[in-house]
Write an enzyme that holds these catalytic residues in place. Structure first.
Site, PDB file in Angstrom:
ATOM      1  CE  LYS A  48      -4.261  -0.632   4.644  1.00 43.79           C
ATOM      2  NZ  LYS A  48      -5.578  -0.074   4.914  1.00 43.79           N
ATOM      3  CG  HIS A  99      -2.055  -0.913   1.185  1.00 44.34           C
ATOM      4  ND1 HIS A  99      -1.934  -2.240   1.514  1.00 44.34           N
ATOM      5  CD2 HIS A  99      -3.347  -0.723   0.823  1.00 44.34           C
ATOM      6  CE1 HIS A  99      -3.113  -2.832   1.353  1.00 44.34           C
ATOM      7  NE2 HIS A  99      -3.986  -1.935   0.934  1.00 44.34           N
TER       8      HIS A  99
HETATM    9  N1  NAP Z   1     -13.093  -1.030   3.086  1.00 44.17           N
HETATM   10  C1  NAP Z   1     -12.544  -0.571   1.971  1.00 44.17           C
HETATM   11  O1  NAP Z   1     -12.790  -1.062   0.853  1.00 44.17           O
HETATM   12  C2  NAP Z   1     -11.612   0.616   2.079  1.00 44.17           C
HETATM   13  C3  NAP Z   1     -11.098   1.231   0.940  1.00 44.17           C
HETATM   14  C4  NAP Z   1     -10.285   2.355   1.094  1.00 44.17           C
HETATM   15  C5  NAP Z   1     -10.000   2.851   2.365  1.00 44.17           C
HETATM   16  N2  NAP Z   1     -10.499   2.196   3.448  1.00 44.17           N
HETATM   17  C6  NAP Z   1     -10.302   2.694   4.815  1.00 44.17           C
HETATM   18  O2  NAP Z   1     -11.069   3.888   4.947  1.00 44.17           O
HETATM   19  C7  NAP Z   1     -10.459   4.722   5.925  1.00 44.17           C
HETATM   20  C8  NAP Z   1     -10.237   6.110   5.331  1.00 44.17           C
HETATM   21  O3  NAP Z   1      -9.226   6.030   4.343  1.00 44.17           O
HETATM   22  P1  NAP Z   1      -8.817   7.300   3.466  1.00 44.17           P
HETATM   23  O4  NAP Z   1      -7.639   6.906   2.658  1.00 44.17           O
HETATM   24  O5  NAP Z   1     -10.032   7.832   2.777  1.00 44.17           O
HETATM   25  O6  NAP Z   1      -8.369   8.322   4.623  1.00 44.17           O
HETATM   26  P2  NAP Z   1      -8.271   9.891   4.620  1.00 44.17           P
HETATM   27  O7  NAP Z   1      -8.162  10.452   3.256  1.00 44.17           O
HETATM   28  O8  NAP Z   1      -7.201  10.233   5.629  1.00 44.17           O
HETATM   29  O9  NAP Z   1      -9.675  10.368   5.210  1.00 44.17           O
HETATM   30  C9  NAP Z   1     -10.005  10.178   6.548  1.00 44.17           C
HETATM   31  C10 NAP Z   1     -11.310  10.884   6.820  1.00 44.17           C
HETATM   32  O10 NAP Z   1     -11.642  10.629   8.177  1.00 44.17           O
HETATM   33  C11 NAP Z   1     -12.166  11.815   8.724  1.00 44.17           C
HETATM   34  N3  NAP Z   1     -11.979  11.812  10.179  1.00 44.17           N
HETATM   35  C12 NAP Z   1     -10.831  11.734  10.882  1.00 44.17           C
HETATM   36  N4  NAP Z   1     -11.097  11.780  12.199  1.00 44.17           N
HETATM   37  C13 NAP Z   1     -12.446  11.891  12.320  1.00 44.17           C
HETATM   38  C14 NAP Z   1     -13.324  12.004  13.410  1.00 44.17           C
HETATM   39  N5  NAP Z   1     -12.887  12.012  14.678  1.00 44.17           N
HETATM   40  N6  NAP Z   1     -14.666  12.088  13.141  1.00 44.17           N
HETATM   41  C15 NAP Z   1     -15.140  12.071  11.885  1.00 44.17           C
HETATM   42  N7  NAP Z   1     -14.322  11.995  10.789  1.00 44.17           N
HETATM   43  C16 NAP Z   1     -13.013  11.915  11.030  1.00 44.17           C
HETATM   44  C17 NAP Z   1     -11.383  12.934   8.050  1.00 44.17           C
HETATM   45  O11 NAP Z   1     -12.174  14.104   8.147  1.00 44.17           O
HETATM   46  P3  NAP Z   1     -11.560  15.595   7.902  1.00 44.17           P
HETATM   47  O12 NAP Z   1     -11.059  15.616   6.492  1.00 44.17           O
HETATM   48  O13 NAP Z   1     -12.746  16.448   8.131  1.00 44.17           O
HETATM   49  O14 NAP Z   1     -10.473  15.778   8.927  1.00 44.17           O
HETATM   50  C18 NAP Z   1     -11.286  12.393   6.630  1.00 44.17           C
HETATM   51  O15 NAP Z   1     -12.416  12.772   5.892  1.00 44.17           O
HETATM   52  C19 NAP Z   1      -9.161   3.999   6.359  1.00 44.17           C
HETATM   53  O16 NAP Z   1      -9.421   3.240   7.524  1.00 44.17           O
HETATM   54  C20 NAP Z   1      -8.882   3.068   5.186  1.00 44.17           C
HETATM   55  O17 NAP Z   1      -8.114   1.941   5.547  1.00 44.17           O
HETATM   56  C21 NAP Z   1     -11.299   1.102   3.321  1.00 44.17           C
END
Ligand code: NAP
Length: 246
Positions: free
Chosen positions: A156, A152
């Site tokens: 990550k 990744h």
């Molecule tokens: N299951 C799947 O298929 C899949 C696929 C991709 C990613 N994921 C997972 O999804 C998650 C997010 O990944 P990403 O790459 O999109 O991360 P990212 O770009 O860092 O986004 C994280 C998001 O979480 C929000 N956040 C952080 N702390 C928070 C809180 N206390 N309350 C509410 N929102 C909060 C942030 O909001 P702000 O911008 O407002 O700070 C941001 O919008 C990770 O755990 C990743 O492993 C899963």
């Protein structure tokens, strides 16, 4: 019409999911949660026209209309608090956030059962990941020596990835003596999300490789879960259960 409250709407994955929700004729973005982006309009945070949906720090105090689904793509620490709250409000939940342990999953399961709703906690919504898991289960019966390499981008946080950890546990259960399946994690700039499952026998090797090149890969699986979670009860951790079970 299914209403969606999306936590993480301004994140890399949340933005893709949010845009797909807005584009779907049967879904409507009715609420958004965030952290640094609180107060912004959810549409603008996704690079679209304003939607009139402000990003909030917490779930609304009043219960949203029936048929609303809570969707979470944030961080494990935030989701540990928000998912049980949403379930306790009677909202079925679709959780893509990764980094949970067995205790977290038990807590989600019991909160969902207590509320009589479903919670899908799916480490990988890409259809190709679900197929890789299926094919791996077939191969491991004949090639029980298996190792997983997951690769990744350097942003990550969790390692091993939730996808690799779940697949390793499944395959271990199918190996003689339940032997653990080693997982190797690589974090490098330039990578997106990639996984190789290598099955070795003397003189031959089978490699199953799945590459995700953009976050679009996840949206179809997420929309499927949003549409079906209302018919599920308790915890579901596999995308196959969503498409077969509902
Ligand atoms: N299951 C799947 O298929 C899949 C696929 C991709 C990613 N994921 C997972 O999804 C998650 C997010 O990944 P990403 O790459 O999109 O991360 P990212 O770009 O860092 O986004 C994280 C998001 O979480 C929000 N956040 C952080 N702390 C928070 C809180 N206390 N309350 C509410 N929102 C909060 C942030 O909001 P702000 O911008 O407002 O700070 C941001 O919008 C990770 O755990 C990743 O492993 C899963």
């Amino acid at each position: 019409m299914v209403g969606v409250i999306l936590a993480g709407v301004s994140g890399r994955t949340g933005r893709e999911v949010g845009r797909a929700v807005v584009a779907a004729p049967d879904l409507r973005l009715v609420g958004a949660l965030g952290h640094g982006s609180v107060g912004r309009d959810a549409g603008e945070a996704m690079g679209m026209a304003p939607l009139g949906v402000p990003i909030a720090a917490t779930l609304p105090a009043f219960p949203p209309p029936e048929g609303t689904v809570y969707v979470d793509f944030t961080r494990a620490d935030a989701a540990r608090a928000n998912v049980p709250t949403a379930l306790a409000m009677g909202l079925p939940a679709v959780v893509g956030t990764t980094g949970f342990d067995a205790r977290d999953l038990e807590a989600f399961e019991s909160a969902a059962r207590a509320a009589g709703v479903g919670v899908c906690v799916i480490a990988n919504f890409a259809l190709g990941a679900a197929l890789t898991a299926r094919l791996s289960a077939l191969v491991v019966d004949v090639f029980p020596d298996v190792e997983i390499v997951e690769l990744h981008g350097s942003h990550k946080r969790d390692r091993p990835s939730g996808t690799a950890a779940a697949l390793a546990a499944d395959l271990a259960g199918r190996r003689p003596g339940g032997r653990e399946v080693p997982v190797h994690s690589v974090r490098l700039p330039g990578l997106v999300a990639h996984q190789e499952v290598l099955f070795g026998r003397p003189g031959e090797l089978i490699t199953l490789r799945h590459d995700v090149f953009s976050r679009e890969a996840y949206t179809q699986g997420v929309l499927l879960a949003i549409r079906r979670v209302g018919r599920l009860r308790g915890l579901v951790t596999r995308l196959e259960e969503v498409w077969e079970g509902a």
